[in-house]
Design a protein around this motif. Structure first.
Motif, PDB file in Angstrom:
ATOM      1  N   UNK A  34       0.795  -1.352  -0.055  1.00 40.81           N
ATOM      2  CA  UNK A  34      -0.001   0.006  -0.061  1.00 40.81           C
ATOM      3  C   UNK A  34       1.067   1.298   0.045  1.00 40.81           C
ATOM      4  N   UNK A  35       1.954   1.341   0.748  1.00 39.75           N
ATOM      5  CA  UNK A  35       2.954   2.429   1.104  1.00 39.75           C
ATOM      6  C   UNK A  35       3.399   2.740  -0.556  1.00 39.75           C
ATOM      7  N   UNK A  36       4.131   1.547  -1.262  1.00 38.20           N
ATOM      8  CA  UNK A  36       4.589   1.560  -2.223  1.00 38.20           C
ATOM      9  C   UNK A  36       3.661   2.113  -3.333  1.00 38.20           C
ATOM     10  N   UNK A  37       2.218   1.552  -3.413  1.00 38.31           N
ATOM     11  CA  UNK A  37       1.604   2.017  -4.230  1.00 38.31           C
ATOM     12  C   UNK A  37       1.228   3.644  -4.323  1.00 38.31           C
ATOM     13  N   UNK A  38       1.212   3.929  -3.161  1.00 37.25           N
ATOM     14  CA  UNK A  38       0.787   5.414  -2.750  1.00 37.25           C
ATOM     15  C   UNK A  38       2.043   6.073  -3.585  1.00 37.25           C
ATOM     16  N   UNK A  39       3.298   5.750  -3.144  1.00 37.50           N
ATOM     17  CA  UNK A  39       4.513   6.712  -3.635  1.00 37.50           C
ATOM     18  C   UNK A  39       4.583   6.581  -4.963  1.00 37.50           C
ATOM     19  N   UNK A  40       4.634   5.450  -5.466  1.00 32.61           N
ATOM     20  CA  UNK A  40       4.827   5.157  -7.107  1.00 32.61           C
ATOM     21  C   UNK A  40       3.904   5.816  -7.984  1.00 32.61           C
ATOM     22  N   UNK A  41       2.599   5.990  -7.355  1.00 38.09           N
ATOM     23  CA  UNK A  41       1.328   6.472  -8.225  1.00 38.09           C
ATOM     24  C   UNK A  41       1.300   8.112  -7.913  1.00 38.09           C
ATOM     25  N   UNK A  42       1.896   8.410  -6.839  1.00 36.28           N
ATOM     26  CA  UNK A  42       1.785   9.835  -6.321  1.00 36.28           C
ATOM     27  C   UNK A  42       0.273  10.120  -5.683  1.00 36.28           C
ATOM     28  N   UNK A  44      -2.750  10.775  -3.002  1.00 39.52           N
ATOM     29  CA  UNK A  44      -2.842  11.795  -1.912  1.00 39.52           C
ATOM     30  C   UNK A  44      -3.003  11.011  -0.583  1.00 39.52           C
ATOM     31  N   UNK A  45      -3.576   9.616  -0.854  1.00 37.46           N
ATOM     32  CA  UNK A  45      -4.019   8.704   0.383  1.00 37.46           C
ATOM     33  C   UNK A  45      -3.541   7.281   0.094  1.00 37.46           C
ATOM     34  N   UNK A  46      -3.313   6.793   1.222  1.00 36.31           N
ATOM     35  CA  UNK A  46      -2.783   5.295   1.086  1.00 36.31           C
ATOM     36  C   UNK A  46      -3.857   4.256   0.934  1.00 36.31           C
ATOM     37  N   UNK A  47      -3.799   3.624  -0.419  1.00 36.24           N
ATOM     38  CA  UNK A  47      -4.998   2.598  -0.459  1.00 36.24           C
ATOM     39  C   UNK A  47      -5.158   1.463   0.460  1.00 36.24           C
ATOM     40  N   UNK A  48      -6.127   0.740   0.359  1.00 33.04           N
ATOM     41  CA  UNK A  48      -6.313  -0.344   1.030  1.00 33.04           C
ATOM     42  C   UNK A  48      -5.987  -1.549   0.077  1.00 33.04           C
ATOM     43  N   UNK A  49      -4.990  -2.456   0.703  1.00 28.82           N
ATOM     44  CA  UNK A  49      -4.708  -3.553  -0.056  1.00 28.82           C
ATOM     45  C   UNK A  49      -4.934  -4.772   0.700  1.00 28.82           C
ATOM     46  N   UNK A  50      -5.523  -5.837  -0.186  1.00 25.74           N
ATOM     47  CA  UNK A  50      -5.924  -7.009   0.295  1.00 25.74           C
ATOM     48  C   UNK A  50      -5.250  -8.121  -0.541  1.00 25.74           C
ATOM     49  N   UNK A  69      -6.358  -7.325  -4.096  1.00 22.52           N
ATOM     50  CA  UNK A  69      -7.554  -6.283  -4.415  1.00 22.52           C
ATOM     51  C   UNK A  69      -7.172  -4.860  -3.916  1.00 22.52           C
ATOM     52  N   UNK A  70      -7.251  -3.874  -4.460  1.00 21.21           N
ATOM     53  CA  UNK A  70      -6.879  -2.529  -4.155  1.00 21.21           C
ATOM     54  C   UNK A  70      -8.018  -1.716  -4.151  1.00 21.21           C
ATOM     55  N   UNK A  71      -8.206  -0.728  -3.021  1.00 15.50           N
ATOM     56  CA  UNK A  71      -9.505   0.281  -3.137  1.00 15.50           C
ATOM     57  C   UNK A  71      -8.922   1.409  -2.577  1.00 15.50           C
ATOM     58  N   UNK A  72      -9.314   2.611  -3.257  1.00 10.95           N
ATOM     59  CA  UNK A  72      -9.006   3.943  -2.960  1.00 10.95           C
ATOM     60  C   UNK A  72      -9.996   4.858  -2.794  1.00 10.95           C
ATOM     61  N   UNK A  73     -10.232   5.511  -1.564  1.00  7.21           N
ATOM     62  CA  UNK A  73     -11.239   6.388  -1.292  1.00  7.21           C
ATOM     63  C   UNK A  73     -10.787   7.878  -1.330  1.00  7.21           C
ATOM     64  N   UNK A  74     -11.713   8.802  -1.771  1.00  8.36           N
ATOM     65  CA  UNK A  74     -11.269  10.140  -1.474  1.00  8.36           C
ATOM     66  C   UNK A  74     -10.660  10.703  -3.038  1.00  8.36           C
ATOM     67  N   UNK A  75     -11.004  10.102  -4.156  1.00  4.56           N
ATOM     68  CA  UNK A  75     -10.287  10.346  -5.461  1.00  4.56           C
ATOM     69  C   UNK A  75     -10.938  11.551  -5.911  1.00  4.56           C
TER      70      UNK A  75
END
Length: 250
Positions: A34-42, A44-50, A69-75
């Motif tokens: 999740x942290x790597x997805x947030x940093x590599x994709x730029x 604003x929030x950390x996604x939920x990863x399952x 599964x990856x989910x992201x809120x607040x886009x």
């Protein structure tokens, strides 16, 4: 018999320890991905990863995850500079190849989706316009209903009409049905298919169309999510897409 009982107890204990270790490992991996997805994709929030499937440790050993599964809120999104919230972005990834420290992850296949509610669509709509569900028949044709007082809608036009003497006409409630289409993978275009009849002022319908035909640009989406469809549902507009060999991180 006693030796057998001890062996069974030992197997149960070891099995429990393995399951516990496996769950600890997967929780750590989910947080790291999740942290790597947030940093590599730029983002604003950390996604939920399952990370699904059991056992996890054997998947890591094989450097391939069955299902993620990856989910992201607040886009966020914009429509002519007006902000609009995307309720949730989801991606279902399969056959994800990883390296030993999760610095890269490439999914063999990916299915993504997102949704914007009609309430949020109305907030991003032109001044005075309310976007709503058009009913199952029109929704199946990819249409939404747009309503609003004619006077308020015309205020959003760059070319203001002369309104003197129009009186009751400008106070009437206008209802149009607009088609929605995905133009370039991130832009939703709303085009009025019907305009109200009985407008006796030349050029007024053209001004109304200038207001009601507009684009909704979806900004802030993770780059692996390539949308290719938009559908009208009773809860809002749903965006979806598929991809192959999608890079999640790295």
């Amino acid at each position: 018999m006693r030796a057998l009982r001890i062996s069974l107890i030992t197997a149960v204990v070891l099995g429990g320890l393995f399951v516990a270790a496996d769950r600890v490992a997967v929780n750590y991996a989910e947080s790291k991905v999740a942290d790597k997805v947030r940093s590599s994709q730029g983002l604003s929030r950390t996604p939920d990863v399952s990370i699904n499937g059991f056992p996890f440790l054997t998947q890591v050993a094989g450097k391939q995850l069955d299902d993620v599964d990856v989910s992201l809120k607040g886009v966020s999104a914009t429509a002519d500079g007006r902000p609009v919230n995307i309720t949730e972005v989801k991606a279902e990834l399969a056959d994800v190849k990883i390296d030993s420290n999760f610095s890269s992850a490439v999914a063999g296949t990916a299915d993504g989706s997102g949704r914007v509610t009609y309430e949020d669509l109305s907030r991003a709509a032109p001044q005075g316009a309310t976007v709503a569900y058009a009913g199952p028949e029109r929704a199946q044709r990819g249409q939404v209903k747009v309503t609003g007082p004619l006077m308020d809608l015309l205020k959003g036009s760059d070319k203001r009409p002369a309104t003197g003497g129009l009186g009751d006409l400008l106070n009437q409630e206008v209802t149009v049905y607009s088609s929605v289409e995905l133009v370039d993978g991130k832009t939703v275009r709303l085009t009025a298919e019907t305009l109200p009849g009985g407008i006796p002022v030349p050029g007024l319908d053209g001004l109304l169309r200038d207001v009601l035909d507009y684009d909704l640009t979806l900004d802030g989406l993770p780059t692996p999510l390539k949308l290719d469809r938009v559908t009208a549902t009773d809860k809002g507009l749903k965006f979806s897409g598929t991809g192959k060999n999608v890079s999640l991180v790295g």
